[in-house]
Write a protein that holds these residues in place. Structure first.
Motif, PDB file in Angstrom:
ATOM      1  N   ALA A 102      47.125  40.065  32.079  1.00  0.00           N
ATOM      2  CA  ALA A 102      45.749  39.601  31.900  1.00  0.00           C
ATOM      3  C   ALA A 102      45.213  39.006  33.193  1.00  0.00           C
ATOM      4  CB  ALA A 102      45.687  38.570  30.773  1.00  0.00           C
ATOM      5  N   ALA A 106      41.976  40.188  35.453  1.00  0.00           N
ATOM      6  CA  ALA A 106      40.919  39.297  35.942  1.00  0.00           C
ATOM      7  C   ALA A 106      40.754  39.427  37.452  1.00  0.00           C
ATOM      8  CB  ALA A 106      41.227  37.859  35.555  1.00  0.00           C
ATOM      9  N   VAL A 147      39.478  39.363  27.991  1.00  0.00           N
ATOM     10  CA  VAL A 147      39.633  39.320  29.442  1.00  0.00           C
ATOM     11  C   VAL A 147      39.074  40.585  30.083  1.00  0.00           C
ATOM     12  CG1 VAL A 147      41.970  40.314  29.478  1.00  0.00           C
ATOM     13  CG2 VAL A 147      41.237  38.772  31.301  1.00  0.00           C
ATOM     14  N   SER A 151      35.930  40.086  32.574  1.00  0.00           N
ATOM     15  CA  SER A 151      36.197  40.441  33.974  1.00  0.00           C
ATOM     16  C   SER A 151      35.300  41.595  34.417  1.00  0.00           C
ATOM     17  CB  SER A 151      37.669  40.818  34.149  1.00  0.00           C
ATOM     18  OG  SER A 151      38.513  39.752  33.770  1.00  0.00           O
ATOM     19  N   TYR A 193      38.448  31.894  34.722  1.00  0.00           N
ATOM     20  CA  TYR A 193      39.135  32.865  33.858  1.00  0.00           C
ATOM     21  C   TYR A 193      40.644  32.783  34.052  1.00  0.00           C
ATOM     22  CZ  TYR A 193      34.594  35.229  33.213  1.00  0.00           C
ATOM     23  OH  TYR A 193      33.298  35.533  32.911  1.00  0.00           O
ATOM     24  N   LEU A 197      43.657  31.678  31.455  1.00  0.00           N
ATOM     25  CA  LEU A 197      44.763  32.565  31.098  1.00  0.00           C
ATOM     26  C   LEU A 197      46.111  31.900  31.364  1.00  0.00           C
ATOM     27  CD1 LEU A 197      43.328  35.920  32.513  1.00  0.00           C
ATOM     28  CD2 LEU A 197      43.531  35.262  30.110  1.00  0.00           C
TER      29      LEU A 197
END
Length: 464
Positions: A102, A106, A147, A151, A193, A197
């Motif tokens: 993830a 991003a 995500v 993103s 972000y 995560l």
């Protein structure tokens, strides 16, 4: 108020009703503008000023030539294979961290946003590359979809952004200054972000499990199904792999953004550099064939025509809306609240956020933004900002706000791009839930830029 602004209010109601009907927005905006010009008994010669605005302000605007060039650059990069190899390398870098894939998505979203600026292409590309692998690694669908969608929308803020090009034309401010101002806030969202995560990987590791070792037979099966490979399949030393896969995008970003920020090239000229550079990358990766080039040119024409038609329709709508007193209506509603400068700014941001549920960023930029600019120019925040700096700061705040319009239902386009990729495997309800934390992160970034204007104005001041 109804006697004075009744037709303007009806115009807005008709627009929202038409959007829910599914009628094409470009024709809806233009059609409502013409229809209400007759209902409002506006003299026919006045419509001639609409034509003058369309030709003089849009068709002949050389700055808008950058749009098809940036679109071509983004679409060509999508076909070049750069993103696929880079995702594999980033996965190797973070492969032993919960949520590593993830985080890789991003980071890839940030890198490709600075290389493309095309939301549809970014979301589709990230979805096709990463979603099958994330689901195979037993990622929670809400985390995987969230995500990818969030993103993929970074391209609307991180330069080169088509939205910033249009905003520069609308506000009559330097596009280069807007690019400089939006760079730090865009990277800030990427950091938010990744921080989210990392925290979720620590709190909920079962939501983002580590990749399992894959045998050669499993890898062959994955390749047969068209899925990406896991990080164990690339035996190139990691530093060399990073160098190999980052050089192309890094050179392209430096050429495009560097030439604009240093004043070497105009945005249109830099867009041409980017388009040529993306084609060269595709040639280097042996991904540029005649069929690919034809497809990219065709899609570029469709996307550019869509944007242009919406801008033309929005111009017609906004001119008639102003003639019917719409600008006075908005100003009286906003200034009549009795709020201070920051209170009014928060009110305007809330209004744009709500409109993002129903309208695209193009309509908001061309219909709503010109109505709000006179109000903003009268506000004194006590920051000692010039008129140009105030408009640049406001434009960046609006750009961050409008990024949420791609994620908020019922018309969040990134959600529907993602829904199409899943081919019915993931329900729309799950996708809606997936974006909630990322919308909150975007609003957090917006509030930070309101409280600390230097986040947006530091780079333009450093590189005037």
């Amino acid at each position: 108020m109804w006697d004075e602004y009744g037709l303007a209010i009806l115009m807005v109601v008709a627009l929202l009703g038409g959007i829910f009907s599914g009628y094409p927005v470009a024709f809806l905006l233009g059609g409502l503008g013409i229809l209400f010009s007759f209902i409002g008994d506006i003299p026919l010669p006045f419509l001639g000023t609409v034509s003058s605005r369309i030709f003089g302000g849009i068709i002949e605007n050389w700055l808008l030539m950058a749009i098809p060039l940036f679109v071509f650059m983004g679409l060509m990069l999508e076909k070049s294979g750069v993103a696929k190899r880079l995702l594999m390398t980033l996965q190797r870098l973070f492969g032993r961290v919960h949520g590593g894939l993830a985080i890789s998505v991003a980071l890839l979203g940030v890198i490709m946003a600075a290389s493309t600026g095309i939301i549809g292409a970014s979301v589709v590309m990230l979805g096709l590359l990463a979603l099958p692998v994330m689901l195979k690694q037993r990622y929670r669908p809400e985390m995987a979809c969230g995500v990818i969608a969030a993103s993929g929308t970074l391209g609307i803020l991180i330069p080169p952004s088509i939205m910033l090009v249009l905003m520069g034309s609308i506000l009559q401010v330097s596009v280069g200054a807007l690019f400089k101002a939006a760079l730090v806030p865009g990277l800030l969202l990427g950091v938010l972000y990744i921080g989210y995560l990392l925290v979720m990987g620590w709190l909920k590791p079962e939501w983002m499990p580590l990749p399992q070792q894959t045998s050669s037979s499993t890898a062959e099966t994955d390749n047969a199904e068209g899925l990406d490979l896991t990080f164990e399949d690339d035996h190139t030393p990691l530093p060399l792999a990073l160098l190999r896969d980052l050089v192309g995008p890094a050179v392209l970003m430096t050429a495009v953004l560097g030439s604009i920020m240093t004043g070497i090239a105009t945005p249109t000229e830099a867009a041409a550099i980017g388009a040529a550079g993306a084609w060269i990358l595709a040639l280097v990766n042996r991904a540029s064939q005649w069929a690919t080039l034809r497809e990219v040119v065709y899609d570029t024409s469709k996307t550019s025509a869509m944007i242009l038609f919406v801008v033309i329709g929005a111009t017609c709508f906004s001119v008639v809306f102003k003639r019917l007193g719409g600008d006075d209506l908005i100003e009286s509603l906003v200034t009549g609240t009795g709020l201070g400068p920051y209170g009014l700014l928060l009110l305007l941001m809330g209004l744009i956020f709500i409109l993002g549920f129903f309208l695209e960023w193009i309509e908001i930029s061309y219909v709503i933004l010109p109505l709000l600019v006179p109000i903003v120019e009268q506000l004194d925040f006590g920051l000692g900002l010039s008129s140009q700096a105030l408009l640049i700061w406001f434009a960046v705040l609006v750009a961050i706000n409008l990024q949420t319009s791609f994620l908020t239902p019922p018309f969040g386009y990134a959600l529907f791009y993602l829904k199409g990729i899943t081919e019915g495997q993931i329900g729309i309800g799950t996708i809606y839930r997936s974006i909630l934390p990322f919308v909150l992160l975007q609003l957090t970034g917006l509030i930070m830029c309101i409280l600390f204007p230097a986040l947006a104005l530091w780079l333009p001041d450093l590189m005037p």
